[in-house]
Design an enzyme around this catalytic site. Sequence first.
Site, PDB file in Angstrom:
ATOM      1  CE  LYS A  81      21.976 -53.003 -57.533  1.00 45.40           C
ATOM      2  NZ  LYS A  81      20.922 -54.037 -57.716  1.00 45.40           N
ATOM      3  CB  SER A 157      17.571 -52.489 -56.170  1.00 43.21           C
ATOM      4  OG  SER A 157      18.380 -53.551 -56.639  1.00 43.21           O
ATOM      5  CB  SER A 181      17.256 -55.572 -58.762  1.00 42.65           C
ATOM      6  OG  SER A 181      16.497 -55.167 -57.673  1.00 42.65           O
TER       7      SER A 181
END
Length: 478
Positions: A81, A157, A181
Amino acid sequence: MDLESLKVKDIISGLRNKEFSSYELTSYYLENIKKDQSKSDSLNAYITLMENEALQMSKEVDTQIKKGDASILAGVPIGIKDNINIKDMPTTCASKILEGYRASYDATVVERLIRKEKMIPLGKLNMDEFAMGSSNETSHYGVSRNPFDRTRVPGGSSGGVAAAVSSGLAPVALGSDTGGSIRQPAAFCGVVGLKPTYGLVSRYGLVAFASSLDQIGPIAKCVEDAALILSAIEGFDEKDSTSLNVKSRKYNLTGNIKGVKVGIPKEYFIEGISEEVLNNINNVIELLKKLGAEIVEISLPHSDYAVPTYYIVATAEASSNLERFDGIKYGYREKTKTLSELYFKSRSKGFGTEVKRRIMLGTYVLSSGYYDAYYLKALKVRKLIKNDFDNAFKNVDVILSPTSPTPAFKIGEKLNDPISMYLSDIYTIAVNLAGLPAISIPTGFSKEGLPLGSQFIGRLLDEETILNVSFAIEKALN
Ligand code: GLN
């Protein structure tokens, strides 16, 4: 051979049995990613591709594997990420304000997985700006799409992270979870997402959103893969002051859950939950009973306060953490005549709408006169929420809930309605406030063919039980 559907455990054995090399596998994934990127409705899962680095490293690892002195995860590709630092690579947090910034050091998880274990980094994955969002729509680099229906969001997210693992653009990946997330996008994309106990995985090198809630964890194709990655990243790190003094553990997944007590919180089955999600959870409950688990109704009386409490604590911490992005130390800078104008304009243009909304909210709840009424009050309620879980865990071993009240929604559907967006994390947020471990696993599909996820919440540091219960359900569903 179908390289795309290989799990981490298959890759480990395939590399050793010379069914393919790490170079072949890495090239295959990179080609897949580039093919997807050229489509008009691309999943847009990656912000930065690490093509040269990945190919170079995979060649070196292949030599090591041949010599027989490679570590267990060596040569397995992974996506990261884009809020986790890889030295010399861009870390954008999907924000304009970090445009042009390159990390000057490795995150501890990167140190452990890539430098030590020699996993191959494919690139940096798309996300909501600074991990604020539930749909990946706040990314400066554009929305990532849901592989099951490209007109829908992948969740957030960690949207790009889940989309990549779900669609053959990475066999496994790392995300971060502040209020859901990892778990919510995993549920929306039909993959496994694990948020570890707070402090189990080092946050060193993770760009902070809300420091008392953030945790890094794996998004994977199956429960065993998630367990493997967790073992490799967990454990004490002196560089993180909130790191727990725990050694890395090996997870023993037997799938035997006879006598395990599963709590069902009565407060979680109220208005707003879609019928399909409800039916799916009922199926999981039936399956658990068949496997010999005991179902117990429990109460988490302060559940209603989790979302409002989170949006005070998280925004307060974010407003402080994001102060460092001032137009001078990192990335994007506006040319101005005075210093205060520079701060003002760089931040105004560098941050997106949702991030600004949160900075303003957080600054407000921390300001003198409102601190006691909002921030301090929220800390007290946080403690009550934690106590609810402590009480529940006197009677049960794990808690089951849906991961999200609905399946993946349409791109644009909730963008102008922040409250409805915030509610998509209603089942995941309390877990972060309490610091507990939780996992989302795929447990079915909606009529429209969208994945549905179930969440298992565990006691502090009892990752093993939630992994084992998940493993049992996963096996039974296959
Ligand atoms: N969706 C939640 C938020 O917008 C949680 C985000 C996260 O876990 N990083 O804050």
